[in-house]
Design a protein around this motif. Structure first.
Motif, PDB file in Angstrom:
ATOM      1  N   ASP A 100       8.799   7.985  10.916  1.00 45.42           N
ATOM      2  CA  ASP A 100       8.038   8.077  12.195  1.00 45.42           C
ATOM      3  C   ASP A 100       7.839   6.649  12.832  1.00 45.42           C
ATOM      4  OD1 ASP A 100       8.069  10.644  12.324  1.00 45.42           O
ATOM      5  OD2 ASP A 100       6.281  10.789  11.257  1.00 45.42           O
ATOM      6  N   GLY A 101       8.266   5.569  12.007  1.00 50.80           N
ATOM      7  CA  GLY A 101       8.072   4.331  12.274  1.00 50.80           C
ATOM      8  C   GLY A 101       6.576   3.679  11.980  1.00 50.80           C
ATOM      9  N   LYS A 102       5.851   4.287  11.210  1.00 52.63           N
ATOM     10  CA  LYS A 102       4.332   3.990  11.120  1.00 52.63           C
ATOM     11  C   LYS A 102       4.381   3.151   9.750  1.00 52.63           C
ATOM     12  CE  LYS A 102       2.874   6.477  14.609  1.00 52.63           C
ATOM     13  NZ  LYS A 102       2.508   5.653  15.731  1.00 52.63           N
ATOM     14  N   LEU A 103       3.376   2.117   9.797  1.00 52.30           N
ATOM     15  CA  LEU A 103       3.322   1.171   8.636  1.00 52.30           C
ATOM     16  C   LEU A 103       2.388   1.621   7.784  1.00 52.30           C
ATOM     17  CD1 LEU A 103       3.627  -1.699   7.425  1.00 52.30           C
ATOM     18  CD2 LEU A 103       1.910  -2.339   9.080  1.00 52.30           C
ATOM     19  N   TYR A 104       2.570   1.303   6.401  1.00 51.59           N
ATOM     20  CA  TYR A 104       1.963   1.665   5.221  1.00 51.59           C
ATOM     21  C   TYR A 104       1.984   0.346   4.377  1.00 51.59           C
ATOM     22  CZ  TYR A 104       2.130   6.566   6.586  1.00 51.59           C
ATOM     23  OH  TYR A 104       2.033   7.870   7.180  1.00 51.59           O
ATOM     24  N   LEU A 105       0.564   0.112   4.049  1.00 55.26           N
ATOM     25  CA  LEU A 105       0.491  -1.231   3.049  1.00 55.26           C
ATOM     26  C   LEU A 105       0.266  -0.715   1.625  1.00 55.26           C
ATOM     27  CD1 LEU A 105      -2.161  -3.015   5.119  1.00 55.26           C
ATOM     28  CD2 LEU A 105       0.340  -3.029   5.249  1.00 55.26           C
ATOM     29  N   THR A 106       1.227  -1.454   0.830  1.00 55.70           N
ATOM     30  CA  THR A 106       1.234  -0.796  -0.728  1.00 55.70           C
ATOM     31  C   THR A 106       0.116  -0.947  -1.455  1.00 55.70           C
ATOM     32  OG1 THR A 106       2.259  -3.032  -1.194  1.00 55.70           O
ATOM     33  CG2 THR A 106       3.740  -1.054  -0.931  1.00 55.70           C
ATOM     34  N   THR A 107      -0.149  -0.235  -2.530  1.00 52.59           N
ATOM     35  CA  THR A 107      -1.480  -0.600  -3.427  1.00 52.59           C
ATOM     36  C   THR A 107      -0.795  -0.459  -4.866  1.00 52.59           C
ATOM     37  OG1 THR A 107      -1.532   2.105  -3.858  1.00 52.59           O
ATOM     38  CG2 THR A 107      -2.555   1.111  -2.068  1.00 52.59           C
ATOM     39  N   SER A 108      -1.765  -0.637  -5.895  1.00 53.40           N
ATOM     40  CA  SER A 108      -0.943  -0.576  -7.101  1.00 53.40           C
ATOM     41  C   SER A 108      -0.548   0.601  -7.922  1.00 53.40           C
ATOM     42  CB  SER A 108      -2.297  -1.107  -8.174  1.00 53.40           C
ATOM     43  OG  SER A 108      -3.163  -0.134  -8.193  1.00 53.40           O
ATOM     44  N   ILE A 109      -0.742   1.794  -6.891  1.00 54.75           N
ATOM     45  CA  ILE A 109      -0.238   3.159  -7.497  1.00 54.75           C
ATOM     46  C   ILE A 109       0.932   3.436  -6.776  1.00 54.75           C
ATOM     47  CG2 ILE A 109      -2.523   3.751  -8.392  1.00 54.75           C
ATOM     48  CD1 ILE A 109      -2.760   5.593  -5.935  1.00 54.75           C
ATOM     49  N   THR A 110       1.562   2.470  -5.688  1.00 56.88           N
ATOM     50  CA  THR A 110       2.501   2.865  -4.874  1.00 56.88           C
ATOM     51  C   THR A 110       3.747   3.335  -5.760  1.00 56.88           C
ATOM     52  OG1 THR A 110       1.521   1.656  -3.052  1.00 56.88           O
ATOM     53  CG2 THR A 110       3.959   2.193  -3.054  1.00 56.88           C
ATOM     54  N   THR A 111       4.622   4.392  -5.450  1.00 51.94           N
ATOM     55  CA  THR A 111       5.845   4.556  -5.945  1.00 51.94           C
ATOM     56  C   THR A 111       6.852   4.873  -5.017  1.00 51.94           C
ATOM     57  OG1 THR A 111       5.284   6.919  -6.222  1.00 51.94           O
ATOM     58  CG2 THR A 111       4.675   5.657  -8.046  1.00 51.94           C
ATOM     59  N   LYS A 112       8.104   4.778  -5.322  1.00 57.12           N
ATOM     60  CA  LYS A 112       9.062   4.998  -4.232  1.00 57.12           C
ATOM     61  C   LYS A 112       9.242   6.305  -3.864  1.00 57.12           C
ATOM     62  CE  LYS A 112      12.869   4.570  -7.465  1.00 57.12           C
ATOM     63  NZ  LYS A 112      13.960   4.183  -7.778  1.00 57.12           N
ATOM     64  N   ASP A 113       8.577   7.147  -4.812  1.00 58.25           N
ATOM     65  CA  ASP A 113       9.092   8.650  -4.497  1.00 58.25           C
ATOM     66  C   ASP A 113       7.785   9.293  -4.154  1.00 58.25           C
ATOM     67  OD1 ASP A 113      11.404   8.605  -6.080  1.00 58.25           O
ATOM     68  OD2 ASP A 113      10.277   8.804  -7.985  1.00 58.25           O
ATOM     69  N   ASN A 114       6.861   8.790  -3.729  1.00 57.19           N
ATOM     70  CA  ASN A 114       5.535   9.393  -3.132  1.00 57.19           C
ATOM     71  C   ASN A 114       4.625   8.156  -2.239  1.00 57.19           C
ATOM     72  OD1 ASN A 114       3.407  10.952  -2.196  1.00 57.19           O
ATOM     73  ND2 ASN A 114       2.359  10.683  -4.304  1.00 57.19           N
TER      74      ASN A 114
END
Length: 507
Positions: free
Chosen positions: A87-101
């Motif tokens: 949807d073009g919305k921005l998310y900032l990564t964390t230490s638990i970020t995974t490409k599948d979720n």
């Protein structure tokens, strides 16, 4: 009391399948160093979050918001990666970020925006040291998402009173240095503060726009394709980040003191559209005044000494209460009383030469003390001399002017718009010298439009009776009554004599 608080977030470790951002930990450590340093950022509180999980990150942002009052400055710095969803919305990564979720393991920029919007802090800064990637792009060989994309950061994060800085535009990848170094943009943000290089005009102030412009220029000398961006609210209001301490290599207090007028003038111009100077800005200025030894102990008893039996307690009370107009008028009245001119309620150029030094010291100490070193006759004398003014009235040609006062006043009353003062000042050019105009401009007695002076002096009722808005040396005026124009000849004759007498009285 107003304060400055910061939350520094660095993410350089991710869950399995994602590459690390090796510079993040160095970025937050460098920012922490300059923001905490008393002679640099002088932040009251700096919180560090390195590799937080999603809940810890949310809690850290909420804690920052909860501890901010209406007069405070709140800063959030994030070094990591930014992900753009479908949807073009921005998310900032964390230490638990995974490409599948991604959406379940990253922080929505909307959450940061929402929390800051509920904060009482009227001034906010968000700095994003990150690249932006599409969640729909194919994964690269090392598992990270390729194909940088665009995001509308102004729409996502901008708000009134908030500045948003980003290390690159949404179509580029920001630049990391060697593994042991900061990211390039952060490196120059830190350098701009730490060396004072971002303070281009030498006024001792660093605004967020100045800092961003400095970092951008430095980044683009190395990587011209990188385009850092800055978003301010629609008022275009800049934010004062800090006042530098001891930037003069010789730490010359006199040199630093002379910059105060430039500091106040720049702040007044910057916050003109805002309606007032936020308390956090005034707090920062007060810190600088204390560092220079300008601010004195307000609880120290005042010595209201007079050789003429004058009672200065009312003047002291008015100044203490910040009633600057009333204090200015009281000063005029007391000086008239001290020279015995109550009958005609006037101070003439000759009588000021004999004004008792003891009383002059008392008046000057009170004005300097309760204005924190912004108002006083000695400050006006300093400005006068700095502009090239002499302390002998004959050197300024003031006493040599011829003036038909009664004809001028009468003509001005009946036809104020068409009156030509040159008809009544045969030696007008000597009076309206560049020196007088410059002095009137510097102390705020002469009106200006943009960068150009208007050719008229302010009336007394149009002065700025505020220690926040007025330039250094704006008061006292020695006019003391409404309707008096500050360009009247007798005022200048008296003022030049006063400056000379201040020197004789060791002021």
């Amino acid at each position: 009391m107003a304060k400055k608080v910061a939350l520094l977030i660095g993410v350089d470790q991710y869950a399995e399948g994602l590459t690390t951002n090796q510079a993040a930990s160095h970025d937050v450590a460098a920012m922490q160093r300059v923001l905490q340093e008393k002679t640099l950022g002088d932040f009251n509180r700096v919180e560090l979050l390195l590799n937080p999980n999603l809940e810890t990150l949310k809690q850290g942002i909420q804690n920052l918001v909860d501890q901010c009052g209406v007069n405070d400055l709140a800063l959030v710095f994030f070094s990591g990666k930014g992900i753009i969803n479908q949807d073009g919305k921005l998310y900032l990564t964390t230490s638990i970020t995974t490409k599948d979720n991604l959406e379940g393991t990253t922080l929505p920029a909307a959450f940061l925006h929402q929390q800051l919007s509920r904060s009482d802090a009227q001034q906010q800064i968000v700095i994003l040291e990150c690249d932006y990637y599409s969640a729909l792009a194919s994964a690269s060989a090392d598992g990270w998402l390729t194909e940088p994309v665009g995001v509308n950061l102004k729409e996502e994060l901008s708000a009134p009173g908030r500045a948003v800085l980003t290390s690159s535009t949404t179509t580029q990848t920001s630049c990391e240095q060697e593994p042991a170094d900061c990211s390039l943009y952060t490196q120059y943000l830190v350098e701009g503060i730490e060396t004072g290089a971002a303070d281009r005009d030498g006024a001792g102030l660093i605004y967020i726009r100045e800092l961003h412009n400095y970092a951008t220029e430095k980044v683009q000398t190395i990587k011209p394709e990188i385009e850092p961006a800055l978003f301010l609210d629609n008022k275009g209001l800049d934010i004062l980040l800090t006042i530098l301490m001891n930037q003069d290599p010789n730490h010359d207090p006199d040199s630093e003191y002379r910059k105060i007028e430039a500091k106040y003038r720049k702040i007044v111009e910057n916050y003109e559209r805002y309606g007032k100077i936020p308390e956090i800005v005034q707090y920062t200025l007060n810190k600088k005044n204390q560092e220079l030894g300008i601010t004195v102990d307000l609880h120290q008893p005042d010595q209201l000494i007079s050789d003429q039996g004058i009672d200065y307690s009312n003047l002291r009370n008015l100044l203490r209460a910040g009633k600057w107009k009333e204090a200015d008028q009281e000063t005029f009245a007391l000086m008239v009383q001290a020279i015995g001119r109550e009958e005609d309620n006037n101070i003439d150029p000759e009588s000021i030469k004999n004004f008792p030094c003891t009383d002059l010291h008392t008046i000057e100490r009170l004005w300097l003390k309760y204005s924190s070193g912004q108002f006083g006759f000695s400050l006006q004398k300093e400005i006068w001399e700095k502009l090239g003014g002499k302390l002998d009235s004959d050197d300024n040609n003031v006493d040599k002017l011829e003036f038909n006062r009664s004809l001028y006043v009468l003509s001005s009353y009946y036809n104020p718009n068409s009156i030509s003062r040159s008809n009544y000042f045969p030696n007008l050019l000597a009076y309206q010298t560049q020196l007088y105009q410059q002095f009137g401009h510097r102390v705020g007695w002469r009106e200006r439009k943009g960068l150009h002076l208007r050719r008229r002096w302010r009336n007394y009722e149009d002065l700025t009776f505020s220690v926040i808005w007025a330039p250094v040396g704006h008061l006292p005026t020695l006019v003391g009554r409404d309707g008096m124009n500050l360009g009247v000849l007798s005022i200048w004759r008296m003022r030049v004599n006063l400056f000379s007498h201040l020197e004789e009285c060791w002021l």
